[in-house]
Scaffold this active site. Structure first.
Site, mmCIF file in Angstrom:
data_model
loop_
_atom_site.group_PDB
_atom_site.id
_atom_site.type_symbol
_atom_site.label_atom_id
_atom_site.label_comp_id
_atom_site.label_asym_id
_atom_site.label_seq_id
_atom_site.Cartn_x
_atom_site.Cartn_y
_atom_site.Cartn_z
ATOM 1 N N SER A 154 0.552 -1.232 0.105
ATOM 2 C CA SER A 154 -0.398 0.246 -0.600
ATOM 3 C C SER A 154 1.106 1.308 0.408
ATOM 4 C CB SER A 154 -0.889 -0.078 1.304
ATOM 5 O OG SER A 154 -1.250 1.513 1.768
ATOM 6 N N TYR A 193 -1.900 -0.425 11.011
ATOM 7 C CA TYR A 193 -2.051 -0.597 9.649
ATOM 8 C C TYR A 193 -0.225 -0.698 8.880
ATOM 9 C CZ TYR A 193 -3.491 -0.805 4.881
ATOM 10 O OH TYR A 193 -4.246 -1.580 3.340
HETATM 11 N N1 LIG Z 1 -9.077 -0.507 -0.771
HETATM 12 C C1 LIG Z 1 -7.861 0.322 -0.424
HETATM 13 O O1 LIG Z 1 -7.864 1.992 -0.865
HETATM 14 C C2 LIG Z 1 -6.280 -0.140 -0.606
HETATM 15 C C3 LIG Z 1 -5.422 0.264 -0.848
HETATM 16 C C4 LIG Z 1 -3.632 0.269 -0.719
HETATM 17 C C5 LIG Z 1 -3.914 -1.027 0.032
HETATM 18 N N2 LIG Z 1 -4.904 -2.268 0.130
HETATM 19 C C6 LIG Z 1 -4.456 -3.594 0.300
HETATM 20 O O2 LIG Z 1 -4.990 -4.658 -0.623
HETATM 21 C C7 LIG Z 1 -5.978 -5.469 -0.200
HETATM 22 C C8 LIG Z 1 -7.487 -6.180 -0.863
HETATM 23 O O3 LIG Z 1 -8.051 -4.856 0.438
HETATM 24 P P1 LIG Z 1 -10.050 -4.189 -0.917
HETATM 25 O O4 LIG Z 1 -9.553 -3.455 -1.318
HETATM 26 O O5 LIG Z 1 -10.010 -5.139 -1.539
HETATM 27 O O6 LIG Z 1 -10.607 -5.032 -0.063
HETATM 28 P P2 LIG Z 1 -11.714 -5.136 0.560
HETATM 29 O O7 LIG Z 1 -12.635 -5.395 -0.885
HETATM 30 O O8 LIG Z 1 -12.293 -5.587 2.033
HETATM 31 O O9 LIG Z 1 -11.320 -6.694 0.564
HETATM 32 C C9 LIG Z 1 -10.273 -7.855 1.537
HETATM 33 C C10 LIG Z 1 -10.166 -9.050 0.873
HETATM 34 O O10 LIG Z 1 -9.514 -9.585 2.138
HETATM 35 C C11 LIG Z 1 -10.102 -10.986 2.949
HETATM 36 N N3 LIG Z 1 -10.051 -11.417 3.779
HETATM 37 C C12 LIG Z 1 -9.326 -10.376 5.282
HETATM 38 N N4 LIG Z 1 -9.362 -11.515 5.975
HETATM 39 C C13 LIG Z 1 -9.091 -12.061 6.100
HETATM 40 C C14 LIG Z 1 -8.289 -13.849 6.137
HETATM 41 N N5 LIG Z 1 -7.683 -13.988 7.445
HETATM 42 N N6 LIG Z 1 -8.268 -14.916 5.068
HETATM 43 C C15 LIG Z 1 -8.793 -14.629 4.064
HETATM 44 N N7 LIG Z 1 -9.038 -13.071 2.778
HETATM 45 C C16 LIG Z 1 -9.278 -12.713 4.365
HETATM 46 C C17 LIG Z 1 -12.493 -10.446 2.528
HETATM 47 O O11 LIG Z 1 -12.467 -11.292 2.481
HETATM 48 P P3 LIG Z 1 -13.990 -11.305 3.152
HETATM 49 O O12 LIG Z 1 -14.786 -10.740 2.178
HETATM 50 O O13 LIG Z 1 -14.067 -12.632 4.139
HETATM 51 O O14 LIG Z 1 -14.228 -9.613 4.676
HETATM 52 C C18 LIG Z 1 -11.895 -9.677 1.141
HETATM 53 O O15 LIG Z 1 -11.611 -10.342 -0.135
HETATM 54 C C19 LIG Z 1 -5.649 -5.574 1.144
HETATM 55 O O16 LIG Z 1 -4.282 -6.030 1.877
HETATM 56 C C20 LIG Z 1 -5.331 -3.958 1.509
HETATM 57 O O17 LIG Z 1 -4.355 -3.903 2.633
HETATM 58 C C21 LIG Z 1 -6.094 -1.527 -0.488
#
Ligand SMILES: NC(=O)c1ccc[n+]([C@@H]2O[C@H](COP(=O)([O-])OP(=O)(O)OC[C@H]3O[C@@H](n4cnc5c(N)ncnc54)[C@H](OP(=O)(O)O)[C@@H]3O)[C@@H](O)[C@H]2O)c1
Length: 277
Positions: A141, A154
Site C-alpha cells: 500500500s 495498519y
Molecule cells: N482499498 C484500498 O484503498 C487499499 C489501498 C492499499 C492497499 N490495499 C490492500 O489491498 C488488499 C485488498 O483490499 P481491498 O481494498 O480489496 O479490500 P476488501 O474489498 O475489503 O477485500 C479484502 C479481502 O481480504 C479478505 N480477507 C480478510 N481477512 C482474511 C483472512 N483472514 N483470510 C482470507 N481472506 C481474508 C476479505 O475476505 P472477506 O470478504 O471474507 O472479509 C476480502 O476478500 C488488502 O491487503 C489491503 O490492505 C487496499
C-alpha cells in the site's frame, strides 16, 4: 489444464482487489485458484466464470489459519502439481490512535496482514523453489511507504510487508523466483466498510476523538477520487507478466503524487503536507 498453462493462487478473492486480480488472471489464461475464507462469497465470480467459461477454481483459505492454508495448498498441488504465481492480497485496516489500540487488536491486525502473508508464502515457496520458477506478489500500500495519523497499526503491517519482500527477493532470486510489491493508493473496494475501528477510539471521550473525526473527513474526501480495483489488477498483471519486473509498482495517481512528494520533501515538509489532508 493445458500443458504450459500457468497456475495462480490469489488470497482474499471474495471482493475488491483480490476479486479483480482473480478475474483478470483467469481472463488472461492463468488457471486461477481464487481463494477466500468464506466460500459462500464466491457467487459473483462463479457466475462470471460460468458466463465466460474461465479457468477459475474456488478453494477455502483463511490466511490466519495454518491448517486452512496447508490444506488449500496441498489440494492445489495434488490437482495440478505446480504453482507459478502467488498473490498475497488478503488484508484489512485497523483504525485508531496508537494510544487507543489494544495489543490484541494490533496482534489480530498483524495476524492477517503480515503473518497471513508469511503462512501462504512459506507453504508455497518450497513448490516454487523445486520448480525453479515462480512469482510472489505482495499487496502492500502507499501505507507501506509513509505513515499517517490513526493508521499506526495498519501502516506497521505494510512496512513489515515491504521489509520482508525486499529481503526475500534476494534469497529466492537464485531459484528463479521473483518478488513484487504492489502499492495501491485509495481504491474503491469494501476496504473502508471492512475496516475495524479500535474499541477505545469509538469512545467520544477519547483524547484523540477530534483528530479521529478530522482524519475520517479527510479520508472520505480522498475516497471520492479513489481509483478502481481494476486498475490495481491491470498493474498487477502487467508486473507479473513482465520479463524483468521491478520490485515495486505504485497503483493510483494519488499514491504516485504522495511518493513523489516524499522523495522531494524533507521529512518535516512531508509531515506538514500530510497534516493538511
Ligand atoms: N482499498 C484500498 O484503498 C487499499 C489501498 C492499499 C492497499 N490495499 C490492500 O489491498 C488488499 C485488498 O483490499 P481491498 O481494498 O480489496 O479490500 P476488501 O474489498 O475489503 O477485500 C479484502 C479481502 O481480504 C479478505 N480477507 C480478510 N481477512 C482474511 C483472512 N483472514 N483470510 C482470507 N481472506 C481474508 C476479505 O475476505 P472477506 O470478504 O471474507 O472479509 C476480502 O476478500 C488488502 O491487503 C489491503 O490492505 C487496499
Amino acid at each position: 489444464m493445458t500443458s504450459n498453462q500457468k497456475v495462480a493462487v490469489v488470497t482474499g478473492s471474495s471482493s475488491g482487489i483480490g476479486h479483480e486480480i482473480a478475474l483478470i488472471l483467469a481472463r488472461n489464461g492463468f488457471l486461477t485458484y481464487a481463494t477466500m475464507r468464506d466460500l459462500q462469497k464466491n457467487s459473483k465470480l462463479k457466475s462470471i466464470k460460468d458466463e465466460e467459461n474461465l479457468p477459475l477454481e474456488f478453494i477455502q483459505l483463511d490466511v490466519t489459519d495454518e491448517n486452512s492454508v496447508k490444506t488449500a495448498v496441498q489440494k492445489i498441488y495434488d490437482d495440478v502439481g505446480r504453482i507459478d504465481m502467488l498473490i498475497n492480497n488478503a488484508g484489512y485496516g485497523l483504525t485508531g490512535a496508537f494510544e487507543d489500540l489494544s495489543i490484541d487488536e494490533i496482534k489480530t491486525q498483524f495476524e492477517t496482514n503480515f503473518y497471513g502473508l508469511i503462512r501462504t508464502t512459506q507453504a508455497i515457496l518450497p513448490i516454487m523453489r523445486k520448480q525453479k520458477s515462480g512469482t510472489i506478489v505482495n499487496m502492500s500500500s502507499g501505507a507501506g511507504r509513509f505513515g499517517f495519523p490513526m493508521g499506526s497499526a495498519y501502516v506497521s503491517t505494510k512496512f513489515a510487508v515491504e521489509g520482508l519482500s525486499e529481503s526475500l527477493s534476494y534469497e529466492v532470486e537464485p531459484f528463479g523466483i521473483r518478488v513484487i510489491l504492489i502499492e495501491p493508493g485509495m481504491i474503491k473496494t469494501n476496504f473502508s466498510n471492512a475496516s475495524i475501528m479500535a474499541k477505545k477510539s469509538i469512545d467520544p471521550n477519547s483524547s484523540y476523538a477530534p483528530l479521529m473525526k478530522n482524519m475520517q473527513t479527510g479520508f472520505n474526501k480522498l475516497l471520492e477520487n479513489a481509483s478502481s480495483p481494476q486498475l490495481v489488477a491491470q498493474i498487477t498483471l502487467d508486473a507479473m507478466t513482465s520479463d524483468k519486473p521491478n520490485l515495486r509498482y505504485l497503483a493510483g495517481k494519488d499514491v504516485e503524487q504522495w511518493v513523489e512528494a516524499k522523495k522531494k520533501m524533507s521529512d518535516e515538509e512531508f509531515h506538514d503536507m500530510i497534516k493538511q489532508i
